[in-house]
Design a protein around this motif. Structure first.
Motif, mmCIF file in Angstrom:
data_model
loop_
_atom_site.group_PDB
_atom_site.id
_atom_site.type_symbol
_atom_site.label_atom_id
_atom_site.label_comp_id
_atom_site.label_asym_id
_atom_site.label_seq_id
_atom_site.Cartn_x
_atom_site.Cartn_y
_atom_site.Cartn_z
ATOM 1 N N PRO A 51 1.616 1.594 3.774
ATOM 2 C CA PRO A 51 1.547 0.313 3.053
ATOM 3 C C PRO A 51 0.263 0.234 2.228
ATOM 4 O O PRO A 51 -0.813 0.532 2.717
ATOM 5 N N MET A 80 10.379 -1.779 3.637
ATOM 6 C CA MET A 80 9.941 -2.369 4.892
ATOM 7 C C MET A 80 10.746 -3.638 5.196
ATOM 8 O O MET A 80 11.116 -3.900 6.328
ATOM 9 N N ARG A 81 11.005 -4.406 4.128
ATOM 10 C CA ARG A 81 11.735 -5.663 4.311
ATOM 11 C C ARG A 81 13.235 -5.402 4.530
ATOM 12 O O ARG A 81 13.914 -6.171 5.197
ATOM 13 N N GLU A 122 4.720 -1.175 -4.835
ATOM 14 C CA GLU A 122 5.302 -1.997 -3.783
ATOM 15 C C GLU A 122 6.667 -1.535 -3.321
ATOM 16 O O GLU A 122 7.348 -2.273 -2.621
ATOM 17 N N CYS A 172 1.638 2.938 -2.037
ATOM 18 C CA CYS A 172 2.841 3.329 -2.779
ATOM 19 C C CYS A 172 2.484 3.703 -4.212
ATOM 20 O O CYS A 172 1.718 3.011 -4.876
ATOM 21 N N ASN A 181 7.476 0.681 -1.110
ATOM 22 C CA ASN A 181 7.590 0.808 0.348
ATOM 23 C C ASN A 181 7.664 -0.556 1.026
ATOM 24 O O ASN A 181 8.242 -0.697 2.092
ATOM 25 N N TYR A 182 7.097 -1.579 0.387
ATOM 26 C CA TYR A 182 7.225 -2.921 0.963
ATOM 27 C C TYR A 182 8.680 -3.375 0.894
ATOM 28 O O TYR A 182 9.183 -4.039 1.800
ATOM 29 N N ASN A 183 9.353 -3.031 -0.196
ATOM 30 C CA ASN A 183 10.766 -3.376 -0.317
ATOM 31 C C ASN A 183 11.562 -2.719 0.796
ATOM 32 O O ASN A 183 12.435 -3.339 1.403
ATOM 33 N N TRP A 191 5.648 5.991 8.046
ATOM 34 C CA TRP A 191 4.742 6.181 6.906
ATOM 35 C C TRP A 191 4.034 7.519 7.055
ATOM 36 O O TRP A 191 3.344 7.767 8.029
#
Lengths: 153, 592
Positions: A69, A82-83, A76, A72, A78-80, A106
């Motif tokens: 986190p 993650m969600r 972002e 990337c 990887n945040y997508n 990760w």
């Protein structure tokens, strides 16, 4: 009897995890050969349908690896992922697949050793869970013909 | 513009000047004690008394604060002036007899001894320190106290003053040397004799700095503590000093970036066993370099903190490098600079030199030959890392020495080397803010914090981000020739991009199929580059391919499958999955 060798599909992001896996290779690290990697540009590219399709086609586990986190390449992506991940697990549970069969990790480009560790650990876990008998599970119940009814009697 | 005569010479001066300044203009010297050009005239010492005639009236006045008026005639060495001056000096001698400044004045005036006895004070009460503290620095920490014979310079109630900022200006200006400064702040002074220690607030960073101009360190500058001082601005003949100047942030649009942020050096004082910061003559390689440099405070002489040349020097390799407790990697430069130091010490002082190494890594053009040369110069090479430095003597000959403990692995024995000076070769490490810089430029960092190149062999200056290059020790420890080569390589890469004038972008971009797009705009909400926008007319999303970097997030979220990524389309990845999972022999067994 030979040990059960699971087949695991891994989706690796091109910048961190795929490079990390490459580093594990060039560093001559030993890790189980059960993982079948697929390169995607970003972990955010992993569509939940890929995961479902992999299980449908016979995979026993799915591993998704992305940049840490904040690291990337696309800021972002990887945040997508993650969600999206909890939804993937929920979806699989509804299909009767143990949610432990999919994992999000990760792995940065410098973490060849970590990639090897993750793969070894995950393979062990899937080995314990045993093969995923997805096809018989999802097959429609056998049609009851007159003949079969007679045989059964 | 008043015109006046001094000792028979006529001079024209600016309005508002004093007699002293007028005399200076003519090159006539008038002795002073309490006068300083940066301070207001004070008239305390009276040494500058001269004879002034205006019309028919003759008066004795102090030159430092009497205005140079039109038509006056001044005598600076008439018998009457000299008689007065002798009296004043004798009175001063009666207070403080042993001061060099007064002794010199007395000698000039032919005074053997004072008729007022010989005083034992050290302060002549000129007030320079007090006025400096008040007028220049603005700290107002010291002042005069008491009256008459008890008058003295002190802090309020003789107590430690919080108002003192420790600038040392009072000490610097004191003509008698009675004021002294003590290092009570505990600031680290390395080799105090050599003034490698505390820095001036205004300085040139180092001799070869570009631009070679001084800068003001706001953390050290008295002006930024008290709001006054500005002595540098007052003395600068070109009015170049500007205290109002502030950091400016400029936004520059560029096509390529070269990151060459360099390295830090590991802090040796963390490794207590080497006694760095504890023993005066334990120094790091960089400090030795400063010491041995021709422009050093010692003029390039290799001296210990007491000013004597060392008789024996130990050079310890791998301090923090190749050490699992600190940095596992080899810092690469230490072996060769340590050899250089050994050579310099041998050449300049003839001292005995011990090199304590783990392995001698002299790979490079001409390096091995240099190592051999050192062997011939009788440098003692000991294979074994120095383990501790102590001052505790255990044998005769170790008193007053630094004792380096080490295991000589070639002799198979533990040795104690009594030496005068120790040079540590600390590990090179990634800069403290490397992670932040990496995030700013989208670079990767290896585990030890150095920036990651695109490929260790084929892309040594390129990075994962197009158009951003790295060179030098920010990529990993390397010596100057390697850094120069890498820098030149990066510059060549950059120039080829600049010369081409356009960049080739990856074809892996997203495209939205107009006919199937439902116009939900999910892709627009997730795009990190704002590459996707909504076409209001057609009510569909459109991807700007020049902006799109091809992460594919929009493809993953597209509910209708209208968004697709070139070379990574859903169908292509599905086909990959199918291919990977195609039945090969027994499903659950790998071929032996």
């Amino acid at each position: 009897m030979a040990q059960f060798e699971p087949r695991i599909v891994a989706f690796l992001c091109r910048w961190c995890s795929y490079t990390g896996a490459d580093l594990a290779g060039t560093s001559r690290l030993k890790y189980p050969p059960n993982v079948l990697p697929i390169r995607v540009m970003c972990s955010g590219r992993v569509d939940p349908t890929f995961v479902v399709n992999a299980f449908r086609k016979g995979a026993d586990g799915v591993l998704i690896c992305g940049c840490h986190p904040g690291d990337c390449h696309y800021n972002e992506g990887n945040y997508n992922m993650m969600r999206r991940f909890p939804l993937v697990r929920k979806l699989l549970a509804q299909f009767g697949v143990e949610p432990e069969r999919v994992r999000l990790e990760w792995v940065s480009a410098s973490e060849g050793d970590r990639y090897a560790e993750v793969v070894a650990e995950f393979t062990d876990e899937i080995r314990k869970l045993g093969p995923l008998e997805w096809a018989p599970m999802m097959a429609p119940p056998p049609v009851q013909t007159a003949e079969s009814v007679v045989t059964a009697k | 513009m008043p015109t006046l005569t001094i000792d028979g010479q006529t001079v024209e001066v600016e309005e508002g000047k004093t007699i002293l300044e007028a005399a200076e203009q003519l090159g006539i010297e008038i002795p002073t004690l309490c006068h300083h050009p940066l301070l207001e005239a004070y008239g305390a010492c009276r040494i500058c008394t001269v004879e002034m005639q205006r019309g028919k009236r003759v008066r004795m006045v102090t030159a430092c604060n009497h205005p140079a008026q039109e038509g006056i005639e001044v005598q600076t060495r008439s018998p009457r002036v000299l008689r007065h001056r002798r009296m004043i000096v004798e009175l001063e001698l009666g207070r403080c007899a042993d001061l060099p400044v007064l002794r010199k004045l007395a000698d000039d005036l032919g005074i053997d001894r004072s008729r007022f006895g010989t005083g034992e004070h050290e302060c002549i009460l000129c007030g320079l320190c007090v006025r400096t503290c008040w007028e220049l620095v603005g700290a107002r920490a010291i002042s005069f106290a008491n009256r008459g014979t008890d008058r003295e310079v002190t802090t309020p109630y003789h107590e430690f003053s919080d108002a003192c900022i420790g600038c040392g200006a009072c000490v610097a200006i004191c003509p008698t040397g009675v004021l002294k400064m003590e290092d009570i702040k505990g600031r680290k002074v390395i080799h105090s004799e050599l003034t490698l220690g505390p820095q001036r607030a205004i300085r040139i960073p180092f001799m070869q700095a570009v631009p070679n101009a001084p800068f003001i360190d706001p953390d050290e500058c008295a002006h930024f503590t008290t709001g006054e001082c500005k002595v540098c601005a007052k003395v600068c003949p070109r009015d170049a000093v500007d205290h109002q100047m502030e950091d400016q942030f400029e936004e520059i649009e560029v096509g390529t970036i070269l990151v060459a942020t360099g390295h830090d050096v590991i802090d040796c004082s963390e490794m207590l066993r080497y006694g760095y910061g504890l023993y005066d003559n334990v120094i790091t390689g960089l400090e030795f370099e400063k010491l041995s440099h021709a422009t050093s405070p010692t003029g390039g002489k290799i001296l210990m903190s007491n000013g004597e040349p060392p008789k024996s020097v130990a050079i310890l390799h791998c301090i923090g490098s190749r050490d699992e407790n600190y940095k596992e990697y080899c810092s690469r430069v230490c072996c060769m600079y340590s050899l250089k130091f050994a050579h310099l010490v041998r050449e300049k002082t003839g001292a005995e030199v011990y090199e304590l190494y783990i392995d001698m890594r002299s790979a490079g053009k001409g390096y091995e030959e240099f190592y051999k040369r050192n062997l011939e110069e009788d440098v003692v090479f000991i294979r074994g890392k120095g383990s501790e430095i102590t001052t505790w003597p255990e044998a005769p000959g170790e008193e007053g020495k630094l004792v380096v403990k080490c295991e000589d692995t070639l002799l198979g024995t533990v040795r104690r080397l009594p030496v005068d000076m120790v040079i540590l070769s600390p590990a090179l490490q990634a800069r403290a803010d490397a992670a932040k810089v990496a995030q700013t430029f989208g670079l990767g960092c290896s585990r030890d914090g150095f920036f990651l190149e695109q490929h260790p062999k084929l892309g040594p200056v390129q990075t994962a981000s197009d158009g951003i290059f790295i060179a030098g020790t920010c990529q990993g420890p390397k010596d100057i020739p390697d850094s120069v080569a890498q820098g030149a390589a990066a510059a060549a890469n950059i120039l080829s991009l600049v010369d081409r004038g356009s960049v080739v972008i990856e074809p892996i971009t997203s495209v939205v199929e107009e006919t199937t797009c439902g116009g939900c705009r999910l892709c627009i909400s997730v795009c990190p580059y704002d590459a996707a926008r909504f076409d209001e007319e057609k009510k569909v999303s459109v991807v700007d391919e020049a902006v799109c970097k091809g992460c594919g997030t929009c493809v993953a979220v597209c509910p209708s499958g209208a968004a697709q990524q070139r070379f990574f389309a859903d169908t292509e990845i599905m086909a990959e999955i199918d291919g990977l999972l195609a039945e090969i022999g027994d499903r659950h067994q790998f071929p032996a």
